[in-house]
Design a protein around this motif. Structure first.
Motif, short mmCIF file in Angstrom:
data_model
loop_
_atom_site.label_atom_id
_atom_site.label_comp_id
_atom_site.label_asym_id
_atom_site.label_seq_id
_atom_site.Cartn_x
_atom_site.Cartn_y
_atom_site.Cartn_z
N LYS A 15 -3.97 -8.31 5.87
CA LYS A 15 -3.98 -7.64 7.17
C LYS A 15 -3.00 -6.47 7.17
CE LYS A 15 -5.28 -11.89 9.55
NZ LYS A 15 -4.94 -12.88 10.60
N THR A 16 -3.02 -5.69 6.10
CA THR A 16 -2.05 -4.63 5.89
C THR A 16 -2.74 -3.37 5.38
OG1 THR A 16 -0.31 -6.22 5.35
CG2 THR A 16 0.02 -3.95 4.60
N ARG A 17 -2.33 -2.23 5.90
CA ARG A 17 -2.75 -0.95 5.34
C ARG A 17 -1.51 -0.10 5.11
NH1 ARG A 17 -5.69 2.64 10.13
NH2 ARG A 17 -4.02 2.48 11.68
N VAL A 18 -1.68 0.95 4.28
CA VAL A 18 -0.53 1.71 3.84
C VAL A 18 -0.85 3.20 3.77
CG1 VAL A 18 -1.16 1.18 1.45
CG2 VAL A 18 1.12 2.03 1.91
N TRP A 19 0.10 4.01 4.24
CA TRP A 19 0.06 5.45 4.00
C TRP A 19 1.01 5.72 2.84
CZ3 TRP A 19 -0.23 3.44 8.88
CH2 TRP A 19 -1.24 3.92 9.72
N VAL A 20 0.49 6.23 1.74
CA VAL A 20 1.34 6.62 0.61
C VAL A 20 1.75 8.07 0.84
CG1 VAL A 20 1.48 6.95 -1.88
CG2 VAL A 20 0.17 5.02 -0.95
N ILE A 21 3.04 8.30 1.07
CA ILE A 21 3.50 9.66 1.38
C ILE A 21 4.29 10.29 0.24
CG2 ILE A 21 3.36 9.39 3.87
CD1 ILE A 21 6.34 8.82 3.96
N ALA A 22 4.62 9.51 -0.79
CA ALA A 22 5.24 10.08 -1.99
C ALA A 22 4.94 9.17 -3.16
CB ALA A 22 6.76 10.23 -1.83
N ARG A 23 4.69 9.79 -4.32
CA ARG A 23 4.49 9.06 -5.56
C ARG A 23 5.02 9.92 -6.70
NH1 ARG A 23 -1.39 9.26 -8.15
NH2 ARG A 23 0.00 9.26 -9.96
N PRO A 24 5.46 9.32 -7.80
CA PRO A 24 5.94 10.15 -8.90
C PRO A 24 4.85 11.09 -9.41
CG PRO A 24 6.61 7.86 -9.20
CD PRO A 24 5.63 7.88 -8.05
N LEU A 25 5.23 12.36 -9.53
CA LEU A 25 4.33 13.38 -10.07
C LEU A 25 5.07 14.16 -11.15
CD1 LEU A 25 2.65 14.99 -6.91
CD2 LEU A 25 1.61 13.41 -8.53
N SER A 26 4.49 14.25 -12.32
CA SER A 26 5.12 14.99 -13.41
C SER A 26 5.31 16.45 -13.01
CB SER A 26 4.25 14.91 -14.66
OG SER A 26 4.81 15.63 -15.73
N GLY A 27 6.53 16.95 -13.20
CA GLY A 27 6.83 18.33 -12.84
C GLY A 27 7.18 18.54 -11.40
N PHE A 28 7.19 17.45 -10.61
CA PHE A 28 7.56 17.58 -9.20
C PHE A 28 8.69 16.59 -8.92
CE2 PHE A 28 6.86 17.07 -4.56
CZ PHE A 28 7.00 18.40 -4.19
N ALA A 29 8.49 15.62 -8.07
CA ALA A 29 9.47 14.56 -7.82
C ALA A 29 9.01 13.32 -8.58
CB ALA A 29 9.59 14.27 -6.33
N GLU A 30 9.86 12.82 -9.45
CA GLU A 30 9.42 11.84 -10.45
C GLU A 30 10.06 10.47 -10.32
OE1 GLU A 30 10.32 13.90 -14.07
OE2 GLU A 30 8.47 15.09 -14.00
N THR A 31 10.99 10.28 -9.40
CA THR A 31 11.80 9.06 -9.44
C THR A 31 11.39 7.98 -8.45
OG1 THR A 31 13.44 9.95 -7.87
CG2 THR A 31 13.82 10.33 -10.24
N PHE A 32 10.55 8.28 -7.46
CA PHE A 32 10.34 7.28 -6.39
C PHE A 32 8.94 7.37 -5.80
CE2 PHE A 32 11.04 11.03 -3.95
CZ PHE A 32 10.65 10.80 -2.63
N SER A 33 8.59 6.31 -5.07
CA SER A 33 7.42 6.33 -4.20
C SER A 33 7.86 5.91 -2.81
CB SER A 33 6.32 5.40 -4.71
OG SER A 33 6.71 4.05 -4.61
N GLN A 34 7.13 6.34 -1.80
CA GLN A 34 7.43 5.95 -0.42
C GLN A 34 6.14 5.65 0.31
OE1 GLN A 34 10.44 8.25 1.48
NE2 GLN A 34 10.07 7.43 3.51
N TYR A 35 6.12 4.49 0.97
CA TYR A 35 4.97 4.04 1.73
C TYR A 35 5.37 3.86 3.20
CZ TYR A 35 3.49 2.14 -2.89
OH TYR A 35 3.18 1.95 -4.22
N ILE A 36 4.41 4.06 4.09
CA ILE A 36 4.53 3.56 5.46
C ILE A 36 3.55 2.39 5.56
CG2 ILE A 36 4.35 4.06 7.91
CD1 ILE A 36 4.76 7.02 7.22
N MET A 37 4.09 1.22 5.80
CA MET A 37 3.31 -0.01 5.85
C MET A 37 3.00 -0.39 7.29
SD MET A 37 3.30 -0.79 2.56
CE MET A 37 2.77 -2.52 2.52
#
Length: 275
Positions: A50-72
């Motif tokens: 019963k959960t959905r998620v907005w993925v607003i950050a994920r590691p991308l090579s050449g961009f921001a590589e250290t973290f992911s961020q979700y809104i649950m």
């Protein structure tokens, strides 16, 4: 301190709306405004009910590589007993709406808005919504960078209302940071804080540094300097910055401007291996 946290995501715009908006993705930064976080961009995760998620950050090579961020968003009766599939991942949870039961390190915690939890790598944890309303929270994930001779930090749970913000020097408290981790504790390789700027307060220089950032606006509005651009942001917007992107800010008022901030800290830079 009384605070509100933006949480009104989802829905779908009418056909009568124009599509011009504020979303932008550049080589140095991205702005993901609240108006694009619609139902159509949500996803689901294994072993979450019963959960959905907005993925607003994920590691991308050449961009921001250290973290992911979700809104649950966890509906009534939802949650997970197997929330994290990666035993090397550490995490921070920050509650913005509703109440969530977190079990970690054998202890149960009833978390409410403003609630903050640090979850170390390989921890056994679970979450459940026992209430009648949806729970919304941020989940920031990072691969923990172990250091020989330093044990990973333990789990802890707190609430921002129980922590006095630390004012920046020379600002008379108009620019302050709520810190959940001791800056001298080198076991931690990421900091997730809350930055508060009073109406009219500024970050008066272009910060340019190695740390990557995720900045989710919890409250208020501002004009933010990102690289060579000035952009307007408001509660519900997300800014995503790669390393060394210059950044500064003017808080717009009439209330405080506040954001949840991620940055990577306290580790040597990994060097390429030539063999």
């Amino acid at each position: 301190m009384t605070s509100s946290y933006f949480s009104a995501l989802g829905g779908h715009p009418p056909q009568s709306d124009i599509l011009t908006g504020r979303a932008v993705f550049t080589e140095a930064y991205a702005v993901i405004p609240k108006g694009v976080m619609r139902d159509i961009v949500t996803s689901y995760l294994p072993f979450w009910e019963k959960t959905r998620v907005w993925v607003i950050a994920r590691p991308l090579s050449g961009f921001a590589e250290t973290f992911s961020q979700y809104i649950m968003e966890v509906g009534p009766g939802g949650g997970s007993t197997q929330p994290e599939p990666d035993d090397k991942a550490e995490g921070v949870l920050f509650i913005v709406e509703g109440r969530l039961k977190l079990t970690v390190a054998g202890k149960s915690h009833d978390m409410e808005p403003g609630g903050y939890a640090f979850i170390p790598p390989a921890a056994a944890w679970a979450v459940r919504n026992d209430g009648a309303m949806a729970v919304k929270f941020h989940w920031i994930r990072k691969s923990y960078e172990a250091v020989q001779g330093l044990e990973p930090p333990p789990a802890f749970v707190t609430n921002e209302k129980d922590i006095a913000p630390a004012p920046m020097p020379g600002t008379e408290g108009r620019w302050a940071t709520t810190r959940f981790v001791d800056l001298a504790d080198l076991r931690h390789d990421m900091h997730v804080t809350i930055v508060t700027l009073a109406p009219g307060a500024v970050i008066p220089f272009a910060e340019t540094h190695v740390m990557e950032h995720g900045l989710y606006v919890l409250e208020g509005k501002a004009v933010y300097r990102l690289n060579q651009d000035w952009v307007e942001v408001e509660a519900g917007d997300f800014m995503w910055l790669r390393a060394f992107c210059p950044q500064a800010c003017y808080a717009g008022g009439p209330g405080n401007f506040r954001y949840l901030l991620y940055k990577d800290v306290n580790r040597h830079m990994r060097l390429p291996s030539f063999r």
